[in-house]
Design a protein around this motif. Structure first.
Motif, PDB file in Angstrom:
ATOM      1  N   SER A  78       0.841  -1.192   0.000  1.00 26.15           N
ATOM      2  CA  SER A  78       0.000   0.000   0.000  1.00 26.15           C
ATOM      3  C   SER A  78       0.876   1.242   0.000  1.00 26.15           C
ATOM      4  CB  SER A  78      -0.894  -0.007   1.247  1.00 26.15           C
ATOM      5  OG  SER A  78      -0.081  -0.039   2.403  1.00 26.15           O
ATOM      6  N   GLY A  79       0.233   2.383  -0.174  1.00 23.08           N
ATOM      7  CA  GLY A  79       0.988   3.625  -0.104  1.00 23.08           C
ATOM      8  C   GLY A  79       1.421   4.136  -1.453  1.00 23.08           C
ATOM      9  N   SER A  80       2.655   4.533  -1.546  1.00 24.07           N
ATOM     10  CA  SER A  80       3.106   5.292  -2.710  1.00 24.07           C
ATOM     11  C   SER A  80       3.171   4.431  -3.961  1.00 24.07           C
ATOM     12  CB  SER A  80       4.454   5.936  -2.412  1.00 24.07           C
ATOM     13  OG  SER A  80       5.489   5.314  -3.127  1.00 24.07           O
ATOM     14  N   SER A  81       3.200   5.090  -5.108  1.00 24.89           N
ATOM     15  CA  SER A  81       3.215   4.364  -6.377  1.00 24.89           C
ATOM     16  C   SER A  81       4.632   3.999  -6.780  1.00 24.89           C
ATOM     17  CB  SER A  81       2.573   5.219  -7.466  1.00 24.89           C
ATOM     18  OG  SER A  81       3.346   6.391  -7.659  1.00 24.89           O
ATOM     19  N   ARG A  82       5.602   4.250  -5.914  1.00 23.69           N
ATOM     20  CA  ARG A  82       6.995   4.042  -6.310  1.00 23.69           C
ATOM     21  C   ARG A  82       7.228   2.621  -6.808  1.00 23.69           C
ATOM     22  NH1 ARG A  82       9.115   4.933  -0.203  1.00 23.69           N
ATOM     23  NH2 ARG A  82       7.959   6.822  -0.625  1.00 23.69           N
ATOM     24  N   GLU A  83       7.690   2.544  -8.029  1.00 25.72           N
ATOM     25  CA  GLU A  83       7.982   1.239  -8.606  1.00 25.72           C
ATOM     26  C   GLU A  83       9.234   0.657  -7.970  1.00 25.72           C
ATOM     27  OE1 GLU A  83       7.261   0.909 -12.847  1.00 25.72           O
ATOM     28  OE2 GLU A  83       9.175  -0.141 -13.021  1.00 25.72           O
ATOM     29  N   ILE A 105      -1.896  -0.342  -7.059  1.00 27.24           N
ATOM     30  CA  ILE A 105      -0.802   0.190  -7.876  1.00 27.24           C
ATOM     31  C   ILE A 105       0.403  -0.736  -7.788  1.00 27.24           C
ATOM     32  CG2 ILE A 105       0.743   2.149  -8.286  1.00 27.24           C
ATOM     33  CD1 ILE A 105      -1.333   4.017  -7.267  1.00 27.24           C
ATOM     34  N   ASN A 109       2.233  -2.515 -10.939  1.00 27.28           N
ATOM     35  CA  ASN A 109       3.665  -2.304 -11.159  1.00 27.28           C
ATOM     36  C   ASN A 109       4.415  -3.628 -11.191  1.00 27.28           C
ATOM     37  OD1 ASN A 109       3.473   0.473 -11.209  1.00 27.28           O
ATOM     38  ND2 ASN A 109       4.052   0.759  -9.078  1.00 27.28           N
TER      39      ASN A 109
END
Ligand code: SF4
Lengths: 203, 473
Positions: A78-83, A105, A109
Motif C-alpha cells: 500500500s501507499g506510494s506508487s513508487r515502482e 498500484i 507495477n
C-alpha cells in the motif's frame, strides 16, 4: 518475451499486514537515477539498525538466502506508487509473491515487471506460512496455468486477476509492444481530444 | 437504460482499444513528471531507442527532492543535484516544458497542475505519484502510475489499465465550524477503511462537497488513494469553471465557451448507475487526528486512543502494532498529546487556503510556537509562496516562530533534509503516517488539518482547534 507459467523456488515469510511501500523501500533510496542496486535497499530499515548492523529479520536469516518466493499478508504494497518497491523485490531475486491481498498500484507495477502476485485464501496462506517456516529448504510451486500453489503435500487454489494471469502466461506482461502497435489510432485521438494550452494547440 | 457516470464517459472517449490481457489501452491527455520517478523511465526509453510520442502533453516540475531551506545550487546533497540535472537534461532532450526552480511556476506537481490550468475537466491525467488523484477535483480521471508506465506514456501517450468500478460517496448535511476538508476525507477513510476503495473510483458528491472550494475538493480527492481508491473525483460545476478561467494553460478566448459546453456535459447523469453508494453525514464530522501508522487509524480530537483489548478480534494485532510504534497509551485522550514537530505543507494541504487557515489560527491564538517544538510551513508552490507573501502570511508565521520555506514536498516524505530525528513525534498536514515516512525509521506522525497542526504547534500539544477559534458549541 518470456512467458511465465510456473515458478518454483524456496520461500520466505514476511509477516504483517498492510506493509506499505515506504517500508519496502525507505524514501532515501529513491535518490538515484536508475533502479540499479535497489535489491540491497529491500526492507532496509527493518533489516538493519541505525549503525547498519543486521537485525533479526527473515530476509537476514541464512536459511532463507536465495529464496525466490515471498509470502506476505494482506494489503501488501500500500501507499506510494513508487515502482522502486517491486523493483527492489525483483532485484533481490524474487519471482513471485503470495499473499492475502495486494494494493492496486503495487500489483500493477509488479505484474508489468513479470513479478507474479497471487493470492490464497487466509487459511491456506496460514498453512503455507507455517510450512515455509518449518521447511526453509522446501520448494513452493506456483502454477499459473493450473491455478494452484503446491508445497509439501498440499495443493491450494490460487487467485489472480484474469488480465494479469493472461499477461504472464502469454509473455505480454510488459505491454509496451502492444501499446506501440496502435500508434495511428492514438494519433487520431490526439487530434480529436482537447490539449492543455491555448487555441491552435500548444503554447 | 440508466445514465452514465463521468468516469464512464471519460473512459469511453479515451479507450483506444482492448488489449489481449483484457485491460484497456487508455489515451492520456496530460502527463506530469517529476525528478524522482521519471529518470529511470527516460533511461528505459533510451535503451529501447524510443522517443517521446507527444512531448507537448507532458509537463515537468521538481518537488520531491528539492531543498526548501535554500535554493543555492549546487545543493548540499549531491544526489539531489544529480536528479534535478537529470530532469533538466531529459526535458531539454525531448522538448518537454519544465517548471524549474525560480521560474515562478515550480512546486509540488499536484499543486502546479491545477494552478497553471493544465488540469481540466474530462482529462485523463497520470503522474508517477500516487496522489495524482488530486486532479480528480476538476472532474478529471487522474491516477498514479509506476515508472515502467511512465515509460509507456512517454513512448505512446497511452497506458494499459483495468477499468474500475465507481462508488458514489454522498457527504450530506453541513460541516460544523472549524471542520475542514481534511477532516472530511479522514472521516471517509476511517469509515470505509484503507482498503475499502480497492478496485473503485470514488465519486464524491452531496451538499458538503458541492459547497467546497476547488482547493478543498483537491484535499479530499488527494487522499482517495489512502482509502485504497486509485481515482477520486468530483463532478465539475460552476466552482470548477470559475477556478480555471484565465489560468495560463486553460482554454481562452473563443475556446473558452466551447470548453464550457463540453465540460457541462461531463458530470455523471442524474440516473447514472453506480456500483456502490455510500452516505456520509457531514454534520457529525469533528476535527481529526491520526493515532496510528495508516491514515485510517484516525480519531476525532474528542476521542481516546483505542485500546487493543477493546477492539474487534481481527483488529487487535494492527492496533497493538500501531500503538507500540507510536508509543501512545491505550485509552488515553488524544487531546493533550505532546508534539516535537509541526509541519504545514504537502500536496494535501500546502495551498493558499491552507496557509490562510493556518495563519488565522496563529492570529486568534497569539503567542509563539511552544518551546522545544520545531514548526515549519512549506508552501506548495512558488506561486502559493508569492501570494502568501503578498498577503503577509509569511510574516505572521515567522513572527510566531515558524520557519517559512521554499516550495517543495519537504517533510511529507523527507527526501530532502527536512526530517524527523529519532522517535520525534510530529503533527503534520500531509497524507501519510506510515512507519518511517517522515525520514526517521522511528519517527512518528499524526495527520491533521493545517488548522489543527498550527494550533498544536503553538500549544505544544494536540488541542481542539474549535476551542481556539471560539467556535465550539
Ligand atoms: S507532497 Fe508528499 S504526497 Fe504529495 S507529491 Fe510530494 S511527496 Fe508525494
Amino acid at each position: 518475451m518470456e512467458t511465465i507459467k510456473k515458478i518454483r523456488g524456496r520461500a520466505v515469510v514476511i509477516p504483517g499486514d498492510e506493509i506499505d511501500t515506504d517500508r519496502i523501500v525507505p524514501a532515501r533510496y529513491l535518490k538515484a537515477v536508475t533502479f540499479d542496486g535497489l535489491g540491497e535497499a529491500l526492507f532496509y530499515d527493518e533489516r538493519y539498525d541505525a549503525r547498519g548492523k543486521p537485525k533479526d529479520h527473515p530476509l537476514n536469516r541464512p536459511e532463507h538466502r536465495g529464496a525466490s518466493v515471498m509470502v506476505v499478508g494482506a494489503g501488501f504494497g500500500s501507499g506510494s506508487s513508487r515502482e522502486h518497491a517491486p523493483q527492489a523485490i525483483k532485484r533481490a531475486g524474487f519471482k513471485a509473491i503470495i499473499g492475502e491481498s495486494f494494493a492496486e498500484i503495487f500489483f500493477g507495477n509488479a505484474t508489468q515487471l513479470g513479478l507474479a502476485c497471487v493470492t490464497l485464501d487466509p487459511e491456506d496462506l496460514g498453512v503455507l506460512a507455517e510450512w515455509v517456516r518449518a521447511n526453509a529448504d522446501g520448494e513452493v510451486e506456483i502454477d499459473l496455468e493450473a491455478g494452484e500453489v503446491r508445497f509439501g503435500e498440499r495443493v491450494a487454489p490460487l487467485k489472480i486477476p484474469e488480465a494479469a494471469r493472461e499477461a504472464l502466461l502469454s509473455g505480454r506482461w510488459d505491454p509496451l509492444a502492444e501499446l506501440l502497435e496502435s500508434a495511428a489510432a492514438v494519433r487520431r485521438m490526439d487530434e480529436k481530444l482537447p490539449r492543455p494550452g491555448r487555441p491552435g494547440g500548444y503554447r | 437504460m440508466s445514465g452514465k457516470t463521468l468516469y464512464q464517459k471519460v473512459w469511453e472517449t479515451h479507450e483506444v482499444r482492448k488489449l489481449e490481457s483484457g485491460q484497456s489501452q487508455l489515451f492520456i491527455d496530460l502527463h506530469l513528471i517529476h525528478e524522482v520517478t521519471s529518470p529511470q523511465a527516460f533511461g528505459m526509453l533510451r535503451e529501447l531507442g524510443l522517443g517521446v510520442a507527444m512531448p507537448k502533453r507532458t509537463f515537468a516540475t521538481v518537488d520531491h527532492i528539492v531543498p526548501t531551506d535554500s535554493r543555492q545550487e549546487p545543493f548540499a546533497d549531491p544526489l539531489a543535484q544529480t536528479m534535478i540535472e537529470e530532469l533538466r537534461k531529459n526535458t531539454r532532450d525531448f522538448g518537454i516544458e519544465l517548471f524549474d526552480i525560480g521560474s515562478g511556476k515550480q512546486g509540488i506537481v499536484h499543486v502546479v497542475g491545477p494552478e497553471e490550468g493544465l488540469t481540466q475537466p474530462g482529462f485523463t491525467i497520470v503522474c508517477g505519484d500516487s496522489h495524482t488523484s488530486t486532479h480528480g477535483a476538476f472532474g478529471a480521471v487522474a491516477f498514479g502510475i509506476g515508472t515502467t508506465q511512465v515509460r509507456d506514456v512517454l513512448a505512446t501517450q497511452t497506458v494499459a489499465m483495468p477499468r474500475l468500478k465507481v462508488r458514489r460517496i454522498n457527504v450530506k448535511g453541513e460541516l460544523q465550524p472549524g471542520v475542514t476538508a481534511k477532516d472530511v476525507i479522514l472521516h471517509v477513510i476511517r469509515t470505509l477503511g484503507v482498503k475499502g476503495g480497492q478496485g473503485y473510483a470514488y465519486e464524491y458528491g452531496g451538499p458538503v462537497i458541492e459547497k467546497m472550494s476547488m482547493e478543498e475538493r483537491m484535499t479530499v480527492c488527494n487522499m482517495s488513494i489512502e482509502g485504497g481508491a486509485r481515482v477520486g473525483y468530483v463532478n465539475p460545476d460552476e466552482t470548477t469553471f470559475a477556478f480555471l478561467k484565465g489560468r495560463p494553460y486553460a482554454p481562452a478566448e473563443d475556446e473558452w465557451e466551447a470548453a464550457l459546453t463540453r465540460w457541462r456535459g461531463l458530470a455523471s447523469d442524474p440516473d447514472a448507475g453506480y456500483d456502490d453508494v455510500v452516505e456520509i453525514n457531514g454534520s457529525e464530522i469533528a476535527p481529526y487526528v491520526t493515532w496510528g501508522i495508516n491514515p485510517g487509524q484516525a480519531i476525532t480530537v474528542e476521542e481516546a486512543v483505542p485500546d487493543p483489548e477493546k477492539v474487534p478480534e481481527e483488529e487487535k494485532e494492527l492496533v497493538r502494532e500501531a500503538l507500540e510504534y507510536m508509543k501512545l497509551e491505550p485509552g488515553k485522550p488524544i487531546l493533550g498529546q505532546r508534539i516535537d514537530v509541526a509541519f504545514v505543507g504537502s500536496c494535501t494541504n500546502g495551498r493558499l487556503s491552507d496557509l490562510r487557515q493556518a495563519a488565522r489560527v496563529v492570529r486568534s491564538m497569539g503567542g509563539r510556537v511552544a518551546p522545544g517544538v520545531r514548526a515549519i510551513v512549506v508552501p506548495g508552490s512558488e506561486q502559493v509562496a508569492r501570494q502568501a507573501e503578498a498577503e503577509g502570511l509569511d510574516r505572521i508565521f515567522r513572527d510566531a516562530g515558524f520557519e517559512w520555506r521554499y516550495a517543495g514536498c519537504s517533510m511529507c516524505l523527507a527526501m530532502n533534509p527536512d526530517k524527523l530525528v529519532g522517535d520525534e513525534i510530529s503533527i503534520s498536514s500531509s497524507n501519510r503516517n506510515f512507519k518511517g515516512r517522515q525520514g526517521s525509521p522511528r519517527g512518528r506522525t499524526m495527520l491533521a488539518s493545517p488548522a489543527m497542526v498550527t494550533a498544536a504547534a503553538l500549544a505544544g500539544e494536540v488541542v481542539d482547534v474549535r476551542q481556539v477559534l471560539g467556535v465550539k458549541a
